[in-house]
Design a protein around this motif. Structure first.
Motif, PDB file in Angstrom:
ATOM      1  N   LEU A  37     -14.172  -2.712  -1.786  1.00 12.91           N
ATOM      2  CA  LEU A  37     -13.022  -2.058  -1.179  1.00 12.91           C
ATOM      3  C   LEU A  37     -12.106  -1.494  -2.264  1.00 12.91           C
ATOM      4  O   LEU A  37     -11.502  -0.442  -2.091  1.00 12.91           O
ATOM      5  N   SER A  81     -10.837   2.269  -2.425  1.00 12.20           N
ATOM      6  CA  SER A  81      -9.386   2.466  -2.378  1.00 12.20           C
ATOM      7  C   SER A  81      -8.883   3.441  -3.432  1.00 12.20           C
ATOM      8  O   SER A  81      -7.817   4.033  -3.274  1.00 12.20           O
ATOM      9  N   GLY A 113      -8.378   2.603   1.841  1.00 10.94           N
ATOM     10  CA  GLY A 113      -7.962   1.294   1.350  1.00 10.94           C
ATOM     11  C   GLY A 113      -8.085   0.168   2.352  1.00 10.94           C
ATOM     12  O   GLY A 113      -7.582  -0.922   2.119  1.00 10.94           O
ATOM     13  N   LYS A 114      -8.727   0.424   3.478  1.00  9.14           N
ATOM     14  CA  LYS A 114      -8.911  -0.613   4.495  1.00  9.14           C
ATOM     15  C   LYS A 114     -10.168  -0.306   5.296  1.00  9.14           C
ATOM     16  O   LYS A 114     -10.768   0.742   5.141  1.00  9.14           O
ATOM     17  N   ASP A 115     -10.552  -1.246   6.147  1.00  8.89           N
ATOM     18  CA  ASP A 115     -11.662  -1.011   7.060  1.00  8.89           C
ATOM     19  C   ASP A 115     -11.093  -0.263   8.262  1.00  8.89           C
ATOM     20  O   ASP A 115     -10.297  -0.805   9.020  1.00  8.89           O
ATOM     21  N   ILE A 126     -13.665  -7.022   1.882  1.00  5.11           N
ATOM     22  CA  ILE A 126     -12.718  -6.634   2.931  1.00  5.11           C
ATOM     23  C   ILE A 126     -12.014  -7.896   3.411  1.00  5.11           C
ATOM     24  O   ILE A 126     -12.677  -8.856   3.821  1.00  5.11           O
ATOM     25  N   ARG A 133      -9.400 -10.558   8.984  1.00  3.16           N
ATOM     26  CA  ARG A 133      -8.197 -10.488   9.807  1.00  3.16           C
ATOM     27  C   ARG A 133      -7.883 -11.885  10.307  1.00  3.16           C
ATOM     28  O   ARG A 133      -8.758 -12.585  10.802  1.00  3.16           O
TER      29      ARG A 133
END
Length: 138
Positions: free
Chosen positions: A14, A18, A56-58, A89, A92
């Motif tokens: 990631l 990013s 910068g994220k999924d 990643i 959550r």
């Protein structure tokens, strides 16, 4: 464990993806795959800001929430550059509300009743004294 730009079977972190976060060089992650969408920024129906904010994220959930068509999903193949190392990643975390005492309606009702049991006699006493004082002064 960074990959080399472009190519089948290349795995990116990631952090690698990013770094590609400008209108001149924009990569996003959707469904475990890395896409270089730089050439698509101007043509994206939702605007380039949407894609730039997905860096910068999924962005899988964002992509699915919009409800892209099957043709949009098929178009993505031409922008594919590699796979994402899923271990890079962040997971959550599910929101857990703070532990709070359970609101007990009965306790509140009991409090109101006790308060009234104190205040009503006090009000009656005050009224009686006021009436007595008023009638004596006449």
């Amino acid at each position: 464990m960074g990959g080399v730009d472009g190519g089948e079977g290349v795995v990116y972190t990631l952090a690698d993806v990013s770094k590609h976060n400008t209108p001149e060089d924009c990569w996003i992650v959707i469904g475990g795959k890395v896409y270089d969408v730089t050439k698509f920024l101007e043509d994206h129906p939702g605007g380039d800001e949407v894609l730039l904010s997905a860096t910068g994220k999924d962005a899988t959930d964002d992509f699915e929430d919009v409800g892209h068509s099957t043709s949009a999903s098929a178009m993505m193949d031409e922008y594919y550059v590699g796979e994402i190392d899923s271990l890079t990643i962040p997971t959550r975390t599910k929101y857990t509300p703070p532990n709070q005492p359970h609101y007990n309606q009965d306790k509140t009702s009991d409090f109101v009743i006790r308060l009234l049991q104190f205040l009503v006699p006090l009000a009656i006493l005050g009224l009686a004294v006021g009436v007595r004082f008023y009638t004596k002064s006449e």
